[in-house]
Design a protein around this motif. Sequence first.
Motif, PDB file in Angstrom:
ATOM      1  N   ARG A  69      -0.180  15.126  -7.935  1.00  0.00           N
ATOM      2  CA  ARG A  69       1.155  14.610  -7.641  1.00  0.00           C
ATOM      3  C   ARG A  69       1.926  15.551  -6.722  1.00  0.00           C
ATOM      4  O   ARG A  69       2.552  15.116  -5.743  1.00  0.00           O
ATOM      5  CB  ARG A  69       1.913  14.413  -8.965  1.00  0.00           C
ATOM      6  CG  ARG A  69       3.319  13.867  -8.787  1.00  0.00           C
ATOM      7  CD  ARG A  69       3.275  12.518  -8.058  1.00  0.00           C
ATOM      8  NE  ARG A  69       4.593  11.962  -7.911  1.00  0.00           N
ATOM      9  CZ  ARG A  69       5.172  11.180  -8.827  1.00  0.00           C
ATOM     10  NH1 ARG A  69       4.509  10.857  -9.922  1.00  0.00           N
ATOM     11  NH2 ARG A  69       6.361  10.677  -8.614  1.00  0.00           N
ATOM     12  N   ARG A  70       1.875  16.853  -7.015  1.00  0.00           N
ATOM     13  CA  ARG A  70       2.612  17.804  -6.171  1.00  0.00           C
ATOM     14  C   ARG A  70       2.040  17.855  -4.753  1.00  0.00           C
ATOM     15  O   ARG A  70       2.786  17.964  -3.780  1.00  0.00           O
ATOM     16  CB  ARG A  70       2.583  19.203  -6.808  1.00  0.00           C
ATOM     17  CG  ARG A  70       3.451  19.292  -8.060  1.00  0.00           C
ATOM     18  CD  ARG A  70       3.643  20.722  -8.535  1.00  0.00           C
ATOM     19  NE  ARG A  70       2.375  21.320  -8.948  1.00  0.00           N
ATOM     20  CZ  ARG A  70       1.849  22.395  -8.364  1.00  0.00           C
ATOM     21  NH1 ARG A  70       2.465  22.965  -7.364  1.00  0.00           N
ATOM     22  NH2 ARG A  70       0.703  22.891  -8.786  1.00  0.00           N
ATOM     23  N   VAL A 110     -19.899  22.399 -13.631  1.00  0.00           N
ATOM     24  CA  VAL A 110     -19.042  21.404 -12.981  1.00  0.00           C
ATOM     25  C   VAL A 110     -18.521  21.975 -11.676  1.00  0.00           C
ATOM     26  O   VAL A 110     -18.252  23.184 -11.576  1.00  0.00           O
ATOM     27  CB  VAL A 110     -17.863  20.997 -13.893  1.00  0.00           C
ATOM     28  CG1 VAL A 110     -16.960  19.985 -13.194  1.00  0.00           C
ATOM     29  CG2 VAL A 110     -18.367  20.427 -15.198  1.00  0.00           C
ATOM     30  N   ILE A 111     -18.363  21.091 -10.677  1.00  0.00           N
ATOM     31  CA  ILE A 111     -17.705  21.453  -9.418  1.00  0.00           C
ATOM     32  C   ILE A 111     -16.474  20.572  -9.292  1.00  0.00           C
ATOM     33  O   ILE A 111     -16.573  19.349  -9.224  1.00  0.00           O
ATOM     34  CB  ILE A 111     -18.629  21.239  -8.210  1.00  0.00           C
ATOM     35  CG1 ILE A 111     -19.880  22.112  -8.331  1.00  0.00           C
ATOM     36  CG2 ILE A 111     -17.884  21.543  -6.911  1.00  0.00           C
ATOM     37  CD1 ILE A 111     -20.886  21.877  -7.228  1.00  0.00           C
ATOM     38  N   ALA A 112     -15.297  21.211  -9.303  1.00  0.00           N
ATOM     39  CA  ALA A 112     -14.038  20.495  -9.067  1.00  0.00           C
ATOM     40  C   ALA A 112     -13.689  20.660  -7.596  1.00  0.00           C
ATOM     41  O   ALA A 112     -13.519  21.788  -7.121  1.00  0.00           O
ATOM     42  CB  ALA A 112     -12.930  21.044  -9.955  1.00  0.00           C
ATOM     43  N   ARG A 113     -13.577  19.516  -6.857  1.00  0.00           N
ATOM     44  CA  ARG A 113     -13.353  19.570  -5.413  1.00  0.00           C
ATOM     45  C   ARG A 113     -12.024  18.902  -5.091  1.00  0.00           C
ATOM     46  O   ARG A 113     -11.830  17.707  -5.318  1.00  0.00           O
ATOM     47  CB  ARG A 113     -14.479  18.859  -4.672  1.00  0.00           C
ATOM     48  CG  ARG A 113     -14.348  18.925  -3.145  1.00  0.00           C
ATOM     49  CD  ARG A 113     -15.480  18.202  -2.443  1.00  0.00           C
ATOM     50  NE  ARG A 113     -16.754  18.822  -2.737  1.00  0.00           N
ATOM     51  CZ  ARG A 113     -17.743  18.227  -3.401  1.00  0.00           C
ATOM     52  NH1 ARG A 113     -17.571  16.987  -3.850  1.00  0.00           N
ATOM     53  NH2 ARG A 113     -18.887  18.843  -3.622  1.00  0.00           N
ATOM     54  N   LEU A 114     -11.105  19.678  -4.511  1.00  0.00           N
ATOM     55  CA  LEU A 114      -9.788  19.185  -4.081  1.00  0.00           C
ATOM     56  C   LEU A 114      -9.789  19.098  -2.560  1.00  0.00           C
ATOM     57  O   LEU A 114     -10.025  20.113  -1.885  1.00  0.00           O
ATOM     58  CB  LEU A 114      -8.683  20.124  -4.568  1.00  0.00           C
ATOM     59  CG  LEU A 114      -7.248  19.743  -4.172  1.00  0.00           C
ATOM     60  CD1 LEU A 114      -6.840  18.419  -4.804  1.00  0.00           C
ATOM     61  CD2 LEU A 114      -6.265  20.850  -4.582  1.00  0.00           C
ATOM     62  N   THR A 115      -9.531  17.886  -2.024  1.00  0.00           N
ATOM     63  CA  THR A 115      -9.534  17.659  -0.568  1.00  0.00           C
ATOM     64  C   THR A 115      -8.104  17.456  -0.098  1.00  0.00           C
ATOM     65  O   THR A 115      -7.405  16.546  -0.554  1.00  0.00           O
ATOM     66  CB  THR A 115     -10.381  16.429  -0.216  1.00  0.00           C
ATOM     67  OG1 THR A 115     -11.704  16.597  -0.747  1.00  0.00           O
ATOM     68  CG2 THR A 115     -10.487  16.251   1.296  1.00  0.00           C
ATOM     69  N   TYR A 155       2.299  16.918   1.039  1.00  0.00           N
ATOM     70  CA  TYR A 155       1.676  16.508   2.300  1.00  0.00           C
ATOM     71  C   TYR A 155       2.104  15.110   2.738  1.00  0.00           C
ATOM     72  O   TYR A 155       1.774  14.685   3.842  1.00  0.00           O
ATOM     73  CB  TYR A 155       0.148  16.539   2.169  1.00  0.00           C
ATOM     74  CG  TYR A 155      -0.404  17.928   1.963  1.00  0.00           C
ATOM     75  CD1 TYR A 155      -0.438  18.848   2.997  1.00  0.00           C
ATOM     76  CD2 TYR A 155      -0.880  18.318   0.721  1.00  0.00           C
ATOM     77  CE1 TYR A 155      -0.951  20.126   2.805  1.00  0.00           C
ATOM     78  CE2 TYR A 155      -1.394  19.587   0.513  1.00  0.00           C
ATOM     79  CZ  TYR A 155      -1.424  20.496   1.562  1.00  0.00           C
ATOM     80  OH  TYR A 155      -1.920  21.745   1.367  1.00  0.00           O
ATOM     81  N   LYS A 156       2.780  14.390   1.853  1.00  0.00           N
ATOM     82  CA  LYS A 156       3.246  13.027   2.144  1.00  0.00           C
ATOM     83  C   LYS A 156       2.084  12.102   2.543  1.00  0.00           C
ATOM     84  O   LYS A 156       2.215  11.238   3.389  1.00  0.00           O
ATOM     85  CB  LYS A 156       4.305  13.038   3.232  1.00  0.00           C
ATOM     86  CG  LYS A 156       5.597  13.728   2.793  1.00  0.00           C
ATOM     87  CD  LYS A 156       6.642  13.682   3.869  1.00  0.00           C
ATOM     88  CE  LYS A 156       7.963  14.235   3.364  1.00  0.00           C
ATOM     89  NZ  LYS A 156       7.861  15.611   2.868  1.00  0.00           N
ATOM     90  N   THR A 157       0.956  12.284   1.945  1.00  0.00           N
ATOM     91  CA  THR A 157      -0.209  11.422   2.129  1.00  0.00           C
ATOM     92  C   THR A 157      -1.117  11.578   0.925  1.00  0.00           C
ATOM     93  O   THR A 157      -0.835  12.391   0.030  1.00  0.00           O
ATOM     94  CB  THR A 157      -0.977  11.768   3.423  1.00  0.00           C
ATOM     95  OG1 THR A 157      -2.008  10.791   3.619  1.00  0.00           O
ATOM     96  CG2 THR A 157      -1.602  13.143   3.346  1.00  0.00           C
ATOM     97  N   ASN A 158      -2.172  10.851   0.917  1.00  0.00           N
ATOM     98  CA  ASN A 158      -3.066  10.857  -0.241  1.00  0.00           C
ATOM     99  C   ASN A 158      -3.960  12.095  -0.233  1.00  0.00           C
ATOM    100  O   ASN A 158      -4.363  12.584   0.828  1.00  0.00           O
ATOM    101  CB  ASN A 158      -3.930   9.595  -0.233  1.00  0.00           C
ATOM    102  CG  ASN A 158      -4.646   9.376  -1.557  1.00  0.00           C
ATOM    103  OD1 ASN A 158      -4.207   9.901  -2.584  1.00  0.00           O
ATOM    104  ND2 ASN A 158      -5.726   8.628  -1.528  1.00  0.00           N
ATOM    105  N   VAL A 159      -4.252  12.611  -1.413  1.00  0.00           N
ATOM    106  CA  VAL A 159      -5.214  13.699  -1.588  1.00  0.00           C
ATOM    107  C   VAL A 159      -6.236  13.245  -2.620  1.00  0.00           C
ATOM    108  O   VAL A 159      -5.994  12.308  -3.378  1.00  0.00           O
ATOM    109  CB  VAL A 159      -4.514  15.003  -2.040  1.00  0.00           C
ATOM    110  CG1 VAL A 159      -3.530  15.484  -0.993  1.00  0.00           C
ATOM    111  CG2 VAL A 159      -3.804  14.805  -3.369  1.00  0.00           C
ATOM    112  N   SER A 190       0.804  -1.220   0.000  1.00  0.00           N
ATOM    113  CA  SER A 190       0.000   0.000   0.000  1.00  0.00           C
ATOM    114  C   SER A 190       0.837   1.270   0.000  1.00  0.00           C
ATOM    115  O   SER A 190       0.291   2.366  -0.055  1.00  0.00           O
ATOM    116  CB  SER A 190      -0.927   0.005   1.225  1.00  0.00           C
ATOM    117  OG  SER A 190      -0.174   0.054   2.427  1.00  0.00           O
ATOM    118  N   GLY A 191       2.152   1.125   0.077  1.00  0.00           N
ATOM    119  CA  GLY A 191       3.024   2.288  -0.011  1.00  0.00           C
ATOM    120  C   GLY A 191       3.651   2.710   1.298  1.00  0.00           C
ATOM    121  O   GLY A 191       4.427   3.675   1.331  1.00  0.00           O
ATOM    122  N   ASP A 192       3.334   2.022   2.410  1.00  0.00           N
ATOM    123  CA  ASP A 192       3.917   2.362   3.701  1.00  0.00           C
ATOM    124  C   ASP A 192       5.250   1.628   3.852  1.00  0.00           C
ATOM    125  O   ASP A 192       5.303   0.463   4.262  1.00  0.00           O
ATOM    126  CB  ASP A 192       2.952   1.977   4.823  1.00  0.00           C
ATOM    127  CG  ASP A 192       3.476   2.376   6.200  1.00  0.00           C
ATOM    128  OD1 ASP A 192       4.511   3.069   6.259  1.00  0.00           O
ATOM    129  OD2 ASP A 192       2.830   2.000   7.203  1.00  0.00           O
TER     130      ASP A 192
END
Length: 598
Positions: free
Chosen positions: A551-552, A573-578, A557-561, A329-331
């Motif tokens: 990717r950046r 359209v609604i583009a949502r970045l978490t 943040y060294k974790t998933n976004v 899983s990448g850990d």
Amino acid sequence: MRPATLRSRLVLGFALVTVPLVVLLIWNNLYATRVVHSQVAQSNQSLLTMYVNDMDKALEEIENYLYKTAEQDDSLIALGQNAKGSWAYYLAQTHTMNDLFFNTNYYDAADLLFAYGAASDNLLLAPQTSVSYARKLLVQDTLRRLLSEADGNRPSFSGWNVVELDGAFALVRIVDTGYRSYIGAWVDLNRLMEPFHRLTRDGGGQAVLSDGLGRLLSQSDGPLSGETPQALPAIPASGQSGQDKAVYNIVKLDQRYLLIGKTSRNAGLHLSLLLPERRVLEGLPYFRVLTYLVPVVAAGLLAVYLIFLQRAIVKPIVGLIRGMRRIRSGDLTARLEDNRLVEFVAINETFNGMATQIAHLKIDIYEEQIRTQKAELRALQAQIHPHFFMNSLNIVYHLAQTRSYDIIQRMALHLVRYFRYATRTQMPSITIKDEMAHINDYLSIQKFRFPEALIFDFAVDPALASFALPPLTVQPLVENAMVHGFSFKGGEAYRIVVRVYAAREGTEEAVCIEVADNGKGLAEGQAAALEEMAAAASPTDGHVGLWNIVRRCRLFYKTNVKLRFVDGEPRGVIARLTLPVQSSVQEGIALDSGAYRG
């Protein structure tokens, strides 16, 4: 079908060894119990047979005597022919009484012998000395009732009959002389069973007589001492002796008993012997307890065995599987704990060494990718979007022709701010406030191009103004909306709204940045395709800007976004970045931002 686990295979192997042994031991115990039952039953069957034969012989001798007397004794015949009070009747009565008393000494199995003359209704009794006077009177009344309506064809005169008297039972045999006189014998069943009771009393058992209906005909101290005569039918039918072995049944009263039986051929009575199984199996109880204890011990050993396997084998293997899953899983921080077993020590050392090497290799690859990305981003930023720059200069030219110097000044100010922000390549992070200011410059420049067709607005949570993120994270989404979503239909202006607010992803706090428009919208399935391209491991042709954003942010943040696209209402359209919430900006590898080239 669910795949088998190591634990299940180990348990199955243990069960395949222990279960047959336990079953064999139990079967051996049951077989030994049956053998003992059979041997004891066969031994006691012989005793029953001997006693029943003696009883049948005694009854047969009494019956022979009765028949012989009825046929040959003239006095007995005269007793039914002469009138009462006559000299002949007196002589017949005297001779009959003497004969009855004389034969009681020979036929001691009979409690009393009797004769009856129907003409004179006179009943003569010759009891044994053991019969009390009160008992004699009761027997006399019972016999008189049976003989008062004497009829040789009645069932009472065919064979031995069971008679109940004052709660006790007796056998009565009456023989008709054919001349209105009768001779018979009374056999008390309790006295008949006394010798057999003495034989069984020391063994803790009980011998009982029953008739064909299952009634209990004899009483004694034992498990059936308090039973009513109707209690015996509840006991299973006793077996009969065969050629090779005695047949028996196991019955449960106050305890388990071995039941053996033998039927009399003369009286139709059934003699049953009840032997306590506990006494019968005196040599086996400890063996039986051991047999029943073995499964419990086996279950305990299985539990200990499972605990040992859990700690020694299963737990290390489960830890190894979890470690491999974390690595997958990448850990890359996953490491196995120390173990005492030599085999697992080698496995753990190998796994931990491989994980460390993979982590170093991945870091080297990341650094190389970052260096490559820096060069690409500098090249992109150096281009300063010629198309956008040319359009902006064209707007300034037309404004200059109309001498709109105030607008030219504002336009120039926005351009200066925009290009200064876009050319900062050494900044690892900026705040939401700075990013929103840059987007405001960009949209203001676009507003000069489309003064009547473009409206934009910002909704930013003041508490998140200082939230850190990589440069040019949101601006590509806004530019994407302008390039691909711009629409001016029916006189309704194209509207872009940028929102920044706090949210929660599961149990973790997060920051959501939304870019919403009321433009053309997305075709069916296009949103899922964009999300898949943005989350891909490497960029694909087209929409490099979306992949670059995700990717950046992951590197920063060294974790998933998460980057999601949903349909707006009523269109657009609604583009949502978490993004994850962090207490401070992590100092890591400095990333240069790049402009979106969707």
